[in-house]
Design an enzyme around this catalytic site. Structure first.
Site, PDB file in Angstrom:
ATOM      1  N   HIS A 297       0.840  -1.207   0.000  1.00  0.00           N
ATOM      2  CA  HIS A 297       0.000   0.000   0.000  1.00  0.00           C
ATOM      3  C   HIS A 297       0.872   1.254   0.000  1.00  0.00           C
ATOM      4  O   HIS A 297       0.662   2.167  -0.812  1.00  0.00           O
ATOM      5  CB  HIS A 297      -0.915  -0.017   1.230  1.00  0.00           C
ATOM      6  CG  HIS A 297      -1.833   1.154   1.316  1.00  0.00           C
ATOM      7  ND1 HIS A 297      -3.117   1.142   0.808  1.00  0.00           N
ATOM      8  CD2 HIS A 297      -1.662   2.398   1.839  1.00  0.00           C
ATOM      9  CE1 HIS A 297      -3.685   2.316   1.011  1.00  0.00           C
ATOM     10  NE2 HIS A 297      -2.810   3.091   1.648  1.00  0.00           N
ATOM     11  N   ASP A 377      -8.385  15.353   9.453  1.00  0.00           N
ATOM     12  CA  ASP A 377      -8.173  14.010   9.974  1.00  0.00           C
ATOM     13  C   ASP A 377      -9.486  13.237  10.059  1.00  0.00           C
ATOM     14  O   ASP A 377      -9.486  12.000  10.009  1.00  0.00           O
ATOM     15  CB  ASP A 377      -7.540  14.117  11.368  1.00  0.00           C
ATOM     16  CG  ASP A 377      -6.918  12.808  11.821  1.00  0.00           C
ATOM     17  OD1 ASP A 377      -6.141  12.229  11.044  1.00  0.00           O
ATOM     18  OD2 ASP A 377      -7.210  12.367  12.945  1.00  0.00           O
TER      19      ASP A 377
END
Length: 608
Positions: A297, A377
């Site tokens: 990833h 976030d």
């Protein structure tokens, strides 16, 4: 190669950066820093070369909790004079303060002298007892908008710059950055770095500690604390194969080296794709290379994210959706379709859980987010990762994998080292793929994916033959089979199969039934963090006290937010959970990065 004009659609203003509204962009950084472990501060200067200031009267930078000591203006010859600057008198709790520097016609650069706060959100200072060795450790985590807490910068993913740096550290410690890196200690304690490819501020990274290096190939290697390095080099032995597989799929690797830095366990994420030096958690050191899809990833981010970057955090899915899809293609290339199928099923299950948790009708389940006024976030959820991947799987099912591969490869090549927002991407997708086939966009139902909630009904189903076998074991168990009777069929299970097994266990199991499972499979004693994180919620729910010490040890030493949040939630759901969670957290909190503590502080306060 596409002839699509990238300038046909203007990129949006970033709501999370004061600097994105600046009339002037910074194009190159010369950073000079001293690292002080005693005061937990960085101090020095950031010199920003400006791109064509023209007639502009100011340049704006993002800061948060920085002490700005002075600002100088530099002319084309490097001569410095004091510059006029202003710092917002009131700090926004998320965005910080805008630093505005007045420009004069002769100015070509700005030098900002500053120091960080001991509590700077991006920085984690670890005492020796919090590491695998005997020395202190420092690492940064700049994503999403925390770079501004350790250097004044234009902290928007849509703004890119090159950089050089000089960093002074204690002579017995090694310094590393997201740049060209040393491979051994320097007696002077002074290290010089250079990043010649333009990157956004969130990819700025610094780590300092007792570190050693082991090469794996001519362009890959591992940095880790000496005690961790042998385990790490064994775990990541296939790293060069991963890079080669990624190149075969979507074009050349553009960053010269691909090295990994294994951090102490307090690192709040699985990995961070800092260019040339991916940061990874030691929780993926399972001993059997079963959790290395996380490295695939982070490697994939070298194309989707680092090479073509989301313009704002509202467009985060453009980084992560492509990266998850790419990661699983790498794993399929290396380990076969059946292995990748397991990852798809686990990912889809995580997506459904997230949608249920957020709310199926919530706009936060759209791919294109609206995060203005909020901490970006909050957008770092499985929606960006797994719904984004599911969109690409849907597109693959409609146009075929070969056509989609050509499209993705050209997309990365066409927009290398540029920012991409959702509107521009959709325009490009239509021009290069969808408009070539009547009815294709309607079949894709693109609007429902990008600006609609939940998972659209045309998402292709995912399945795993190996998980089907796991499900048969679960059926046997529920039919009364003793756990020990399953041992022959489980002998070759991977971590993924065990996690699927644990997720499939009924929520009504008693402590006695869990004890039987533990006696057969030794879950509580597992060294695999993914297995432990899937096991502990069962033990908490059933009151299986034998797992209590292992759970507390896990929460005290592991700082990965993916594990912490569900475990604290499971703990809070038990009869005495609130007091127990707070007692553990009081001891554990110093081991966690601010990215994790911000989430858990809020979680525990919600339960007050």
């Amino acid at each position: 190669m596409s002839t699509y004009p990238p300038s046909s659609i203007a990129l949006p203003t970033d709501p999370h950066s004061f600097a994105s509204r600046s009339p002037v962009r910074a194009k190159h950084l010369a950073l000079a820093l001293a690292v002080d472990f005693d005061s937990h501060t960085l101090s020095g200067s950031a010199t920003w070369q400006l791109a064509e200031p023209g007639a502009a009267t100011e340049v704006v930078f993002d800061t948060r909790d920085l002490t700005i000591e002075s600002v100088e203006a530099l002319d084309a010859y490097g001569a410095a004079t004091a510059a006029n600057f202003t710092l917002d008198s009131v700090a926004d709790p998320v965005l910080g303060q805008a630093l505005s520097v007045a420009l004069t016609p002769a100015m070509t650069a700005v030098r900002i002298h500053y120091r960080t706060s001991p509590t700077a959100a991006a920085l984690q200072w670890l005492a020796p007892e919090q590491t695998a060795g005997t020395q202190p450790f420092l690492f940064t985590q700049s994503q999403a908008i925390l770079a501004r807490t350790w250097l004044p910068c234009q902290d928007s993913p849509g703004i890119r710059f090159t950089y050089e740096a000089t960093v002074r550290v204690p002579a017995h410690l090694l310094a590393l950055m997201s740049a060209e890196n040393p491979q051994q200690l320097r007696a002077s304690g002074e290290y010089r770095f250079r990043m010649t490819e333009p990157i956004p501020a969130y990819l700025m990274a610094l780590a300092v500690g007792d570190l050693a290096f082991e090469p794996l190939s001519h362009r890959t290697g591992i940095y880790a604390e000496p005690a961790t390095l042998p385990t790490a080099t064994h775990e990541f032995a296939d790293l060069e194969k991963m890079v080669a597989a990624a190149e075969e799929l979507y074009g050349p690797y553009r960053w010269e080296r691909y090295d990994l830095l294994v951090l102490p366990p307090s690192f709040p994420f699985g990995g961070m794709e800092n260019p040339r030096l991916t940061f990874v958690t030691p929780t993926i050191l399972a001993g059997d290379r079963s959790l290395t899809s996380l490295v695939a990833h982070e490697l994939a981010h070298s194309w989707s994210g680092n090479l073509v970057t989301n313009a704002t955090w509202n467009d985060f899915w453009l980084n992560e959706g492509f990266t998850v899809y790419f990661e699983r293609r790498i794993m399929e290339h290396l380990y076969g379709a059946e292995y990748a199928d397991m990852l798809q099923v686990l990912g889809r299950a995580a997506l459904h859980h997230t949608i249920e948790e957020i709310g199926v009708a919530s706009p936060d389940t759209h791919l294109h987010l609206a995060l203005a006024g909020r901490d970006p976030d909050e957008g770092l959820t499985e929606i960006a990762y797994e719904k984004g991947c599911a969109l690409l799987l849907t597109l693959e099912s409609l146009v075929g994998r070969p056509r989609l591969d050509v499209f993705i490869k050209e997309y990365f090549a066409r927009f290398s080292f540029q920012a991409m927002d959702t509107a521009t991407f959709l325009h490009y997708l239509r021009a290069e793929l969808l408009d070539h086939e009547p009815g294709l966009e309607g079949n894709l139902n693109l609007a429902a994916w990008v600006d609609g909630p939940g998972l659209p009904s045309n998402a292709p189903p995912v399945s795993s033959r190996r998980f089907d076998a796991v499900d048969q074991s679960l059926i046997q168990l529920q039919g009364g089979a003793a756990p020990a009777a399953l041992l022959p069929s489980t002998a070759d299970w991977s971590s993924h199969e065990w996690v699927h097994f644990l997720h499939g266990l009924p929520a009504t199991l008693s402590a006695e039934q869990l004890a039987a499972l533990d006696a057969a499979f030794h879950f509580t004693a597992s060294g695999n963090s993914e297995i432990l994180a899937a096991w502990f919620p069962h033990t908490l729910r059933a009151g299986y006290a034998a797992a209590g010490p292992a759970l507390e040890k896990f929460l005290l030493h592991v700082g990965r937010r993916k594990f912490l949040v569900p475990l604290y939630r499971a703990l809070l759901a038990t009869p005495d959970g609130r007091s127990r969670a707070r007692a553990i957290y009081a001891k554990a909190r110093p081991n966690y990065h601010s990215v994790a503590t911000g989430t858990i502080d809020a979680l525990l306060s919600e339960q007050a």
